[in-house]
Design a protein around this motif. Structure first.
Motif, PDB file in Angstrom:
ATOM      1  N   LEU A  91       1.277  -0.793   0.061  1.00 30.34           N
ATOM      2  CA  LEU A  91      -0.301  -0.308   0.241  1.00 30.34           C
ATOM      3  C   LEU A  91       0.838   1.012  -0.107  1.00 30.34           C
ATOM      4  O   LEU A  91       0.473   2.221  -0.414  1.00 30.34           O
ATOM      5  CB  LEU A  91      -0.689  -0.269   0.911  1.00 30.34           C
ATOM      6  N   ALA A  92       2.184   1.014   0.717  1.00 24.83           N
ATOM      7  CA  ALA A  92       3.213   2.255   0.777  1.00 24.83           C
ATOM      8  C   ALA A  92       3.899   3.061  -0.825  1.00 24.83           C
ATOM      9  O   ALA A  92       3.668   3.685  -0.910  1.00 24.83           O
ATOM     10  CB  ALA A  92       4.032   2.101   1.719  1.00 24.83           C
ATOM     11  N   LEU A  93       3.739   1.779  -1.430  1.00 26.92           N
ATOM     12  CA  LEU A  93       4.043   2.017  -3.094  1.00 26.92           C
ATOM     13  C   LEU A  93       2.964   3.012  -3.969  1.00 26.92           C
ATOM     14  O   LEU A  93       3.270   3.959  -4.923  1.00 26.92           O
ATOM     15  CB  LEU A  93       3.982   0.540  -3.530  1.00 26.92           C
ATOM     16  N   GLY A 168       4.551  -4.974 -10.664  1.00 32.07           N
ATOM     17  CA  GLY A 168       4.002  -4.740 -12.668  1.00 32.07           C
ATOM     18  C   GLY A 168       3.797  -2.928 -11.676  1.00 32.07           C
ATOM     19  O   GLY A 168       3.735  -2.455 -12.928  1.00 32.07           O
ATOM     20  N   ILE A 169       3.654  -3.558 -10.104  1.00 36.82           N
ATOM     21  CA  ILE A 169       3.117  -1.770 -10.040  1.00 36.82           C
ATOM     22  C   ILE A 169       4.458  -0.896 -10.492  1.00 36.82           C
ATOM     23  O   ILE A 169       4.230   0.453 -10.752  1.00 36.82           O
ATOM     24  CB  ILE A 169       3.309  -1.803  -7.891  1.00 36.82           C
ATOM     25  N   HIS A 170       5.605  -1.366 -10.369  1.00 37.37           N
ATOM     26  CA  HIS A 170       6.808  -0.054 -11.272  1.00 37.37           C
ATOM     27  C   HIS A 170       6.362  -0.241 -12.292  1.00 37.37           C
ATOM     28  O   HIS A 170       6.748   1.645 -13.216  1.00 37.37           O
ATOM     29  CB  HIS A 170       7.781  -0.733 -10.773  1.00 37.37           C
ATOM     30  N   LEU A 182      -3.640   3.409  -8.129  1.00 35.83           N
ATOM     31  CA  LEU A 182      -3.087   2.387  -7.502  1.00 35.83           C
ATOM     32  C   LEU A 182      -3.375   2.063  -5.826  1.00 35.83           C
ATOM     33  O   LEU A 182      -3.268   0.924  -5.641  1.00 35.83           O
ATOM     34  CB  LEU A 182      -1.237   3.378  -7.352  1.00 35.83           C
ATOM     35  N   ARG A 183      -3.577   2.534  -5.143  1.00 34.91           N
ATOM     36  CA  ARG A 183      -4.761   2.266  -4.309  1.00 34.91           C
ATOM     37  C   ARG A 183      -5.498   0.946  -4.277  1.00 34.91           C
ATOM     38  O   ARG A 183      -5.389  -0.006  -3.753  1.00 34.91           O
ATOM     39  CB  ARG A 183      -4.473   2.883  -3.054  1.00 34.91           C
ATOM     40  N   SER A 184      -6.428   1.304  -5.025  1.00 38.37           N
ATOM     41  CA  SER A 184      -7.743   0.582  -5.348  1.00 38.37           C
ATOM     42  C   SER A 184      -6.866  -0.478  -6.095  1.00 38.37           C
ATOM     43  O   SER A 184      -7.616  -1.778  -5.886  1.00 38.37           O
ATOM     44  CB  SER A 184      -8.406   1.563  -6.071  1.00 38.37           C
ATOM     45  N   MET A 185      -6.690  -0.333  -6.934  1.00 36.88           N
ATOM     46  CA  MET A 185      -5.223  -1.880  -7.949  1.00 36.88           C
ATOM     47  C   MET A 185      -4.629  -2.579  -6.662  1.00 36.88           C
ATOM     48  O   MET A 185      -5.122  -4.298  -7.344  1.00 36.88           O
ATOM     49  CB  MET A 185      -4.356  -1.241  -8.763  1.00 36.88           C
ATOM     50  N   LEU A 190      -4.682  -7.835  -3.342  1.00 37.38           N
ATOM     51  CA  LEU A 190      -4.563  -8.092  -1.834  1.00 37.38           C
ATOM     52  C   LEU A 190      -5.439  -8.855  -1.271  1.00 37.38           C
ATOM     53  O   LEU A 190      -5.183  -9.268  -0.320  1.00 37.38           O
ATOM     54  CB  LEU A 190      -3.853  -6.823  -0.653  1.00 37.38           C
ATOM     55  N   ARG A 191      -7.121  -8.820  -1.516  1.00 37.42           N
ATOM     56  CA  ARG A 191      -8.088  -9.988  -1.122  1.00 37.42           C
ATOM     57  C   ARG A 191      -7.481 -11.305  -1.520  1.00 37.42           C
ATOM     58  O   ARG A 191      -8.185 -12.127  -0.620  1.00 37.42           O
ATOM     59  CB  ARG A 191      -9.017  -9.073  -2.103  1.00 37.42           C
ATOM     60  N   LEU A 192      -6.078 -11.182  -2.060  1.00 39.35           N
ATOM     61  CA  LEU A 192      -5.819 -13.038  -1.512  1.00 39.35           C
ATOM     62  C   LEU A 192      -5.234 -12.875  -1.356  1.00 39.35           C
ATOM     63  O   LEU A 192      -5.439 -14.639  -0.362  1.00 39.35           O
ATOM     64  CB  LEU A 192      -5.146 -12.838  -2.959  1.00 39.35           C
TER      65      LEU A 192
END
Length: 194
Positions: A91-93, A168-170, A182-185, A190-192
């Motif tokens: 989430l900090a990303l 992928g975030i990067h 980004l946070r929503s994605m 992270l729901r996994l």
């Protein structure tokens, strides 16, 4: 004759070069900028880095990767809730205003920029991802054993999912800088880990 002894700390010099590469990119970082940052002359540079700028970059990525994985591994080991620490790490990303050194985007950028162009860099970045995956897998397995996670998914596969997410975030941050998106994605992925 053994030659002149080194009069500089290689790890420290590589760390200073890493900052130049991180801020300017591999292609844009000039030899003069690197030498100035490292505080060494050309002769010392080529004695220590016979492969020149490319060897320096490869060693920079490797040194950074080792430190990055070690720092994440130690933080995870020290906490009581490893899964929550992993969540907060991701989430900090979303909220990082730029390429934050603590979040590993230097490595993410190296993966994108040069990993397909150079075999050494490809191997190093692959090892980084495997190292990160092992850290995540160990934490997920432990959390499943301690009933901190409901999911019965294979810890190895979940860990690869997280490693893919990190990578992928990067890439996505290059196109989309909205912390909200980004946070929503990230939250959806992270729901996994429930």
């Amino acid at each position: 004759m053994a030659g002149r002894p080194k009069i500089f700390d290689e790890q420290e010099a590589i760390q200073k070069a890493t900052e130049v590469f991180r801020n300017k990119g591999y292609n844009t970082a000039s030899a003069d900028e690197l030498l100035d940052a490292m505080g060494i002359g050309k002769g010392s540079f080529y004695l220590a880095f016979k492969g020149g700028k490319q060897e320096l970059y490869v060693r920079s990525i490797k040194q950074f990767a080792e430190g990055f994985n070690q720092k994440i591994g130690q933080a995870i080991e020290k906490t009581d809730n490893q899964i929550e620490l992993i969540r907060q790490f991701f989430l900090a990303l979303a909220d990082a205003p730029d390429c934050d050194i603590e979040k590993g985007c230097y490595l993410g950028n190296a993966l994108v920029q040069l990993s397909e162009k150079d075999e050494d860099i490809k191997k190093i970045t692959a090892e980084l991802l495997k190292g990160l995956q092992k850290i995540f897998a160990k934490s997920i397995k432990k959390a499943q054993e301690n009933k901190q996670l409901k999911t019965k998914e294979n810890p190895e596969i979940l860990a690869w999912h997280l490693t893919n997410l990190w990578n992928g975030i990067h890439v996505t941050r290059r196109m989309e800088s909205s912390p909200k998106i980004l946070r929503s994605m990230i939250e959806m992925n992270l729901r996994l880990l429930e």
